[in-house]
Design a protein around this motif. Sequence first.
Motif, PDB file in Angstrom:
ATOM      1  N   ARG A  56      54.333 -48.504  75.138  1.00 46.80           N
ATOM      2  CA  ARG A  56      52.984 -48.973  75.348  1.00 46.80           C
ATOM      3  C   ARG A  56      52.234 -47.905  76.124  1.00 46.80           C
ATOM      4  O   ARG A  56      52.830 -47.209  76.940  1.00 46.80           O
ATOM      5  CB  ARG A  56      52.970 -50.262  76.205  1.00 46.80           C
ATOM      6  CG  ARG A  56      53.725 -51.425  75.633  1.00 46.80           C
ATOM      7  CD  ARG A  56      52.930 -52.095  74.529  1.00 46.80           C
ATOM      8  NE  ARG A  56      53.646 -53.224  73.966  1.00 46.80           N
ATOM      9  CZ  ARG A  56      54.515 -53.152  72.966  1.00 46.80           C
ATOM     10  NH1 ARG A  56      54.794 -51.983  72.408  1.00 46.80           N
ATOM     11  NH2 ARG A  56      55.119 -54.242  72.527  1.00 46.80           N
ATOM     12  N   TYR A 109      46.437 -53.142  60.883  1.00 46.66           N
ATOM     13  CA  TYR A 109      45.571 -52.841  62.035  1.00 46.66           C
ATOM     14  C   TYR A 109      45.787 -51.406  62.539  1.00 46.66           C
ATOM     15  O   TYR A 109      45.782 -51.150  63.744  1.00 46.66           O
ATOM     16  CB  TYR A 109      45.792 -53.840  63.189  1.00 46.66           C
ATOM     17  CG  TYR A 109      45.986 -55.270  62.755  1.00 46.66           C
ATOM     18  CD1 TYR A 109      47.184 -55.942  62.975  1.00 46.66           C
ATOM     19  CD2 TYR A 109      44.975 -55.971  62.094  1.00 46.66           C
ATOM     20  CE1 TYR A 109      47.373 -57.242  62.560  1.00 46.66           C
ATOM     21  CE2 TYR A 109      45.154 -57.267  61.658  1.00 46.66           C
ATOM     22  CZ  TYR A 109      46.356 -57.913  61.890  1.00 46.66           C
ATOM     23  OH  TYR A 109      46.536 -59.205  61.483  1.00 46.66           O
ATOM     24  N   ALA A 123      46.198 -60.914  72.453  1.00 44.78           N
ATOM     25  CA  ALA A 123      45.306 -61.599  71.507  1.00 44.78           C
ATOM     26  C   ALA A 123      46.029 -61.928  70.214  1.00 44.78           C
ATOM     27  O   ALA A 123      46.926 -61.202  69.791  1.00 44.78           O
ATOM     28  CB  ALA A 123      44.102 -60.706  71.216  1.00 44.78           C
ATOM     29  N   GLU A 142      48.065 -50.616  65.539  1.00 45.18           N
ATOM     30  CA  GLU A 142      47.715 -50.794  66.952  1.00 45.18           C
ATOM     31  C   GLU A 142      48.173 -52.126  67.531  1.00 45.18           C
ATOM     32  O   GLU A 142      47.910 -52.410  68.697  1.00 45.18           O
ATOM     33  CB  GLU A 142      46.190 -50.691  67.100  1.00 45.18           C
ATOM     34  CG  GLU A 142      45.735 -49.253  66.986  1.00 45.18           C
ATOM     35  CD  GLU A 142      44.255 -49.127  67.292  1.00 45.18           C
ATOM     36  OE1 GLU A 142      43.699 -50.063  67.924  1.00 45.18           O
ATOM     37  OE2 GLU A 142      43.665 -48.116  66.899  1.00 45.18           O
ATOM     38  N   VAL A 143      48.816 -52.929  66.707  1.00 43.97           N
ATOM     39  CA  VAL A 143      49.275 -54.222  67.228  1.00 43.97           C
ATOM     40  C   VAL A 143      50.786 -54.309  66.988  1.00 43.97           C
ATOM     41  O   VAL A 143      51.244 -55.012  66.079  1.00 43.97           O
ATOM     42  CB  VAL A 143      48.537 -55.387  66.550  1.00 43.97           C
ATOM     43  CG1 VAL A 143      48.883 -56.719  67.236  1.00 43.97           C
ATOM     44  CG2 VAL A 143      47.029 -55.160  66.601  1.00 43.97           C
ATOM     45  N   TYR A 155      46.176 -62.020  66.375  1.00 43.59           N
ATOM     46  CA  TYR A 155      45.685 -61.472  65.118  1.00 43.59           C
ATOM     47  C   TYR A 155      46.248 -62.367  64.006  1.00 43.59           C
ATOM     48  O   TYR A 155      47.155 -63.177  64.245  1.00 43.59           O
ATOM     49  CB  TYR A 155      46.178 -60.034  64.950  1.00 43.59           C
ATOM     50  CG  TYR A 155      45.421 -59.042  65.778  1.00 43.59           C
ATOM     51  CD1 TYR A 155      45.545 -59.030  67.172  1.00 43.59           C
ATOM     52  CD2 TYR A 155      44.552 -58.124  65.183  1.00 43.59           C
ATOM     53  CE1 TYR A 155      44.822 -58.131  67.936  1.00 43.59           C
ATOM     54  CE2 TYR A 155      43.842 -57.222  65.943  1.00 43.59           C
ATOM     55  CZ  TYR A 155      43.979 -57.237  67.318  1.00 43.59           C
ATOM     56  OH  TYR A 155      43.261 -56.335  68.088  1.00 43.59           O
ATOM     57  N   GLY A 200      51.939 -58.255  68.541  1.00 47.13           N
ATOM     58  CA  GLY A 200      51.643 -58.729  69.890  1.00 47.13           C
ATOM     59  C   GLY A 200      52.413 -59.975  70.271  1.00 47.13           C
ATOM     60  O   GLY A 200      52.015 -60.700  71.173  1.00 47.13           O
ATOM     61  N   SER A 231      47.842 -65.147  76.725  1.00 49.04           N
ATOM     62  CA  SER A 231      47.058 -64.628  75.605  1.00 49.04           C
ATOM     63  C   SER A 231      45.574 -64.655  75.882  1.00 49.04           C
ATOM     64  O   SER A 231      45.061 -65.603  76.481  1.00 49.04           O
ATOM     65  CB  SER A 231      47.355 -65.448  74.355  1.00 49.04           C
ATOM     66  OG  SER A 231      46.444 -65.104  73.334  1.00 49.04           O
ATOM     67  N   PHE A 258      41.742 -63.169  67.960  1.00 47.61           N
ATOM     68  CA  PHE A 258      40.936 -61.964  67.768  1.00 47.61           C
ATOM     69  C   PHE A 258      39.788 -62.330  66.823  1.00 47.61           C
ATOM     70  O   PHE A 258      39.908 -62.314  65.598  1.00 47.61           O
ATOM     71  CB  PHE A 258      41.815 -60.843  67.181  1.00 47.61           C
ATOM     72  CG  PHE A 258      41.089 -59.552  66.985  1.00 47.61           C
ATOM     73  CD1 PHE A 258      40.878 -59.044  65.702  1.00 47.61           C
ATOM     74  CD2 PHE A 258      40.598 -58.830  68.068  1.00 47.61           C
ATOM     75  CE1 PHE A 258      40.208 -57.846  65.505  1.00 47.61           C
ATOM     76  CE2 PHE A 258      39.922 -57.635  67.883  1.00 47.61           C
ATOM     77  CZ  PHE A 258      39.721 -57.140  66.595  1.00 47.61           C
ATOM     78  N   VAL A 267      49.761 -55.851  74.613  1.00 48.20           N
ATOM     79  CA  VAL A 267      49.153 -55.498  73.331  1.00 48.20           C
ATOM     80  C   VAL A 267      47.853 -56.275  73.177  1.00 48.20           C
ATOM     81  O   VAL A 267      47.862 -57.486  72.956  1.00 48.20           O
ATOM     82  CB  VAL A 267      50.103 -55.841  72.158  1.00 48.20           C
ATOM     83  CG1 VAL A 267      49.427 -55.560  70.822  1.00 48.20           C
ATOM     84  CG2 VAL A 267      51.397 -55.049  72.279  1.00 48.20           C
ATOM     85  N   LYS A 268      46.759 -55.573  73.316  1.00 53.47           N
ATOM     86  CA  LYS A 268      45.433 -56.197  73.158  1.00 53.47           C
ATOM     87  C   LYS A 268      45.302 -57.483  73.970  1.00 53.47           C
ATOM     88  O   LYS A 268      44.707 -58.461  73.513  1.00 53.47           O
ATOM     89  CB  LYS A 268      45.151 -56.522  71.675  1.00 53.47           C
ATOM     90  CG  LYS A 268      45.409 -55.369  70.733  1.00 53.47           C
ATOM     91  CD  LYS A 268      44.317 -54.317  70.827  1.00 53.47           C
ATOM     92  CE  LYS A 268      44.505 -53.277  69.726  1.00 53.47           C
ATOM     93  NZ  LYS A 268      43.698 -52.084  69.951  1.00 53.47           N
ATOM     94  N   ASP A 326      47.964 -49.758  79.640  1.00 51.84           N
ATOM     95  CA  ASP A 326      48.196 -51.183  79.377  1.00 51.84           C
ATOM     96  C   ASP A 326      49.240 -51.752  80.325  1.00 51.84           C
ATOM     97  O   ASP A 326      49.114 -52.874  80.806  1.00 51.84           O
ATOM     98  CB  ASP A 326      48.649 -51.394  77.929  1.00 51.84           C
ATOM     99  CG  ASP A 326      47.500 -51.152  76.959  1.00 51.84           C
ATOM    100  OD1 ASP A 326      47.748 -50.639  75.849  1.00 51.84           O
ATOM    101  OD2 ASP A 326      46.349 -51.453  77.324  1.00 51.84           O
TER     102      ASP A 326
END
Lengths: 493, 162, 536
Positions: free
Chosen positions: C40, C82, C116, C85-86, C118, C90, C145, C149, C112-113, C44
Motif C-alpha cells: 500500500r 479500476y 469504499a 487501484e483497488v 466498488y 478493498g 468503510s 463509491f 484502499v480508498k 495510506d
Amino acid sequence: MTDFPFASVLVVNRGEIAARVLRTVRALGLRGLLIAHEIDGRTPALDLTDDVRLVRGETPVAAFLDIPQILAAAREMGAEAIHPGYGFLSENAGFARAVEDAGMTWIGPAPETIELMGDKVRARAFVGERGFPLAPSATEDDAPVTFAERARALGAPLLLKPSAGGGGKGMRIVRDMALLDDELARARSEAQRYFGDGRLFAERYIERPRHIEVQILGDTHGAVVHLFERECSLQRRFQKVIEEAPSPALTETERAEICAVAAGIARACRYRGAGTVEFIRDENGFYFLEMNTRLQVEHPVTEMITGLDLVAEQLRVAAGHPLSFTQQDVRRDGHAIEARIYAEDPARDFAPTAGPVLRLRPPTGEGVRFDAGVLEGESVNTAFDPMLAKLVVHGADRTQALERATTALSELVLLGVASNITYLRALLEDEDVCAGRIHTGLIAEKPELAAGKPLEPETLASLIAAAALSLPQVRGAVDAIPALHAAMGAWRN
Amino acid sequence: MQGYLIIGEEAHALAICPAMGGGYRLADGAPLTLRESGGRMRIQVGETVREAEIVVAGETVWIHLEGVAYEITWRSAVERLARSADGEADGAVHAPMPGAVVKVLVQPGDVVRAGDVVMVIESMKLETTLRAPRPGVVGHGRLAVGESFERGAMLIEIGEGG
Amino acid sequence: MQPIRSTVRTDGAEFRANAAHNRGLSAQLAERQRAARDERPDRDLDRLRRQNKLFIRERLALLLDPGTPFLELSTLAANGAYDGEVPSAGQVAGIGMVMGREVLVRGDDASVKGGAWYPHSVKKIVRALDIAIENRLPVIHLCDSAGGFLPLQAEFFPDRYHAGRIFRNQAILSKMGVPQVAVVLGHCTAGGAYIPALSDYSVIVRGTGAIFLGGPPLVKAATGEVVEVEALGGADMHTQVSGVADVAAASEAHAIAIARETFGALSPPAKTAIDWISPEPPAHDPEELYGIIPADSRVQFDMRECLARMVDGSRFHEYQPAFGPTLICGLARIWGYKVGILANNGVLFSEAALKGAHFIQLCDKDRTPLLFLQNITGFMVGEEYERRGITKDGAKMIMAVAGASVPKFTVNANASFGAGTYGMAGRAFDSRFLFSWPQAQVGVMGAEQAANVLSEVKIRQLAREGRSLSGEEIAAIRDPVLRDYREQSSAWHATSELWDDGVLDPVDTRNALGLCISAALNAPIADTPHYGVFRM
C-alpha cells in the motif's frame, strides 16, 4: 538430670517458637500444652501439643496479652509451668508474678530482673554504675545548664534526640561541632513543635554500627556462663533479618572481652535462665544497648555452634537444677547463619502479604534446620507479625555456612504467599555481606537488592509456558482447535 | 490470543498454538511440553528444559523455578485491554442512575480492592451499593451524604496506587 | 484403496520444463497476492496510523487463533479493474479459526480508498455471505468503510445481487440461526450501517467507530443540522442511548478481544459427520504437480498423476476404469475425509457423461462430498455422437450435478470450456467453493477455437461478396480476438471478476480442500437426494 518438678509446660505463644519449644518439652518427656487463636488455623505447634485452649480477644494480639484468660486456660489444662516464648508477655514482669502466684513455674528470670532490664533508664544506670561500657550520652534533664557543654564533650558525630520523642522524629546528626549551637537550637524548636517539649538527649552517633549480642545462661545456684556472641547487624527498619554466630568482626580477644562483660552483667543481676545482652560496636569499642530477659528469635544459631538445646537448659534451670557444664566446657564449632522468612513483598517496599500456603517444601541437606510456623494448606494472616519460619544453617566456617544458606534458600519452596526468600538470598550473595563488612545501615544502603534481578529470556519463556499450560482456560482454548487445523498450523494460501 | 500473564509489573500476551498430532507450541514453532516428573513438573520450551514446582489457585499460578518463587496472574484479553486503554476513565465510580448519596464507606486516601463497596446510593426508593471498578486509592468526589446527582455523574475517583 | 501407480518420469526433460514454467506461474501468483494483500502507498498506511487505526491484516492477526490456518478467498478480486487501484476490491474474506470454531471472516480494507465499496467489493461481500449461508458458517464482520463509491452506484446498488443482497443475506443468516458478530472499527455509513444492525452482536470502538445512515456532511446538506460524528453515531451514543450497538470498546484490540469472547460464548456447532479416518500425506511429493501440468495448456495430461499428489496416501479407488475413460471417477480421501472425485482426461463422450451421472448419484446416496477437477474443452461433437444422444447424456450429467445434495468442490485444473463446464460443476452449479489453478482458462470455448470460428465466419461472409483475404488481413481479424479471448479466459481475469473464489497454487490445493470440506460440514447434508428428470 531428667527429673522435673513440673509435669507439663504451657507455651504462651504461637508460630514457629511455640512449635520449637513444644518439640523440646516433649523430647524431655514432659506434657506439652498450648493456647491458640482461631485465626491461625492448623499450625505445626498444634500437631505437637497434648492439649490446647483457644483464646479470644478484641484483636488476635490482644488475646495473647490477656493474662486472666491465659491463666484460666492454664488452670483448666492443669499446666504446671509456663514458657512465654518471645514477644507477647515474655518480658511482662506482672505476668511472671501472676504465674508464680498461681503456683506455676515461670520459665524465665525473676520478675524483678525483668523489671530492672525492662526499664531502659534503670538498666543503663545499673550497667554504668558497675563500670560496664555504655554509649556515651548526655541527658538534658540531669543538669540543663551544662547540657550543651556535656554534649560537645561527647565528640562528633553526635546524635540529638528529643527526650520526649519517639519514632525517629526530630532526630538530627551533627557532624561539625562548630555548628553545634545552631543545631541544638533547631533541634529544640523541632522537639517543641512535634512533642510540646524542647528537652534533648545527646549521644555519640555510631556510624555503621554493628549489633553484637551475647547469649548468657544462669542457674539458681549463682552460676552464669556465656554461650558466645551473635551478630545481628543485618536489619531493616530496626527489625533483624539475618543473624549469625559467631560474629565475623571479632578477634578472639575482643570476643573474650565482650562475652566477659555480658556474663558480668548477668552475674551482677543474678540472672536466672536464658538471656541476651545486646551491644553496639564501632571501631572504638562496644557499648551496652540493652538486655533481653527472654529467649531470642535467633537463639538457634547459638545452639548450632555450641550443640546445646537452649530450651532444655531453660527448663532445667527452672526446675532448680544447676548448670550441667562450666564455661570451660562450652566450645564453639563452625559458623551458623539464620535467615528470617517473612510474609512481605520486598518489591513493594516490604508490604505485608497474606494468602494460602499452597506449597511448603522445606530444604534438606547437611547442616540445615528449618523452624516453620505455618503448615501447607493453611492461610497466612496479617493479624500477627509476618514471620513465617526461620532457616538456620551450620557450616564448618562462614563461607560454607553462606553457601549452604543460599543453597537452602533456593531449595526452599514456599508458594501461595509472597515472601522475602529471594531477597534473603540476594543479601547472602552480596559482596559486602560475604566479606563480613556488615553494619546496621547496610540494608538501607542497598535498596536495589529488594528489586530483584531482571528475568533471563529462557527463564521467562519457561515461566510463560509453565503457567499457560497449567491454566485450564488457556489449555482448553488451544485444545478446542480441531486436529485438522492444528496439523496445518499457520498455513496461508 | 489467550489473554495475558502478569509477572511482576509486566504483562505478556499469550499466543500458544496447537502442535500437529496434539501438544502445543509457540508461534515460532518451538514445542512446549509440561509433564510430571518425580513429584516436580518438567517444562520444555524448544531445547530449554527446566524443572519446577507449580501450584494453580484460580487465575494465579505459583511457580518455583531455579530457586525463585514467582506469582503469575492470568487476565483475559478483554479484562486487560479494558483497563490499560481507559486508565482513569475506568477508575471512577459513576452514577448508574440519578439519585442521592445514602452512605459513603471510604475516605480519600483509603486503599480499596476491585469490588470493594465504596458507596450506597438511593434512587426511586431503591438502595444500590456501588463498588470500586478496580483496585487503587480513593480520590476526590462528591461524598456528602444526602447530595443528589444526575445519571453518569462522577461520584468517587479511584486512582492508581495502593 | 490402492495407491495410484505413477508413470511420470520426474527426471525427464519435459517434466523439468513444465516444472520451471509452473513454478514461474506460482511465483507470479505469490507476488501478485503479496502486492494485493500488503503493498500500500505509505500515505495510506500513515493515514490509518494518524486515525489511530490498525491495518486490516493486523486486525486479522488479533482476531484469529494463533497457529491456525486461514484460507483467504478472492485475494485477486478486481486485479484487472479500476486500473488496478483497488487491490483485492478493498475487501478481505476468508475461512479462519476463532475460539476453536470455523468462521467466515470478512472486513473492509480501509487502506484502499478508505474501504469504499466498488462494484467488485459488493460482489465479493455478497459471495462471502453466500458461502456463509450455504455452509452455515458464522460470520465476523470487521467494519471500516467510507461507504459506496458513488460514481459507480449503478453497478452496485439497484440490482438483485447488488448491495441489497448483502443485507438480505445477513437477514437470512440470522433467520437460519447462524451467528454474526460485527466489529465497528471505523465508519459504517448509509447501507454499511446495516451490517452491525443486522448482526446478532456488535462491538464498537470508542473514538474511531461510528454508525449512521448519513454522516455529518450529508445531514447538513439534507436538513441543515450541524452535528459531530460522536454525537451522531459514536460508540457511547449507540451503546447507551440508541441500542444500535451492544458494547463500546476502548481500543481496536479491546474490541476484537470482546468479539472473540462473545463468539466463544456461543454454542459450538454440530458438524455433519461423514466417513473419515486419520489423514496421511500423499505418497508422492505434491511439488511434482509443477512438473506434471504441461507448460502448454493444450497438451493433454493424465489427471491420475495429479490425484496421486493430492490425495491421502495417493490412494484412489477408481469407478468403471474401463468405461468412459475420458472421465476418471473414483473415491479417495483428502485430509481423512472420503470424497468422490470426477476428473477429465479428455473430451466428454456419452459413456463418460453417463458414468459421471451415475457416479454422482452413488456418492450422493453415500453422503460422500464431490470434487470436480476440471480440464475439459467440451463434449464431443459430430454426427455419430449427436445420433447417439450425446446432448441428452450431457444433460443427464448436468441434472445429476445440479441435483446433488452433498457438498461439491470444483477446481479448474487447466481448462473449463463450454458445456463441459456445466457437467463438471462450474460456477453456476453451486459448488461450495470453486478455485482456479494459475494456468487455468474458462470460457465458452478456447481462444484458438474462438479466433478460428470468428475469422472463419468473416472469411465466408467476404467470400459470398466475392472477396478473399490475405494472410495479414486474416491475422488482423484473428489476432485481436485471440488476444481478448486469452485475456478474458485467463485465471487472472476470472478471479478478478469473482468467477472463482481464488487462484490456488496447485501445491496448496490439498490443504485448501481439506479446510473447505471441514467448513462445509457445518451445514447438514439432506437425507434423501433427489433430482429432476433424466432424459433417458
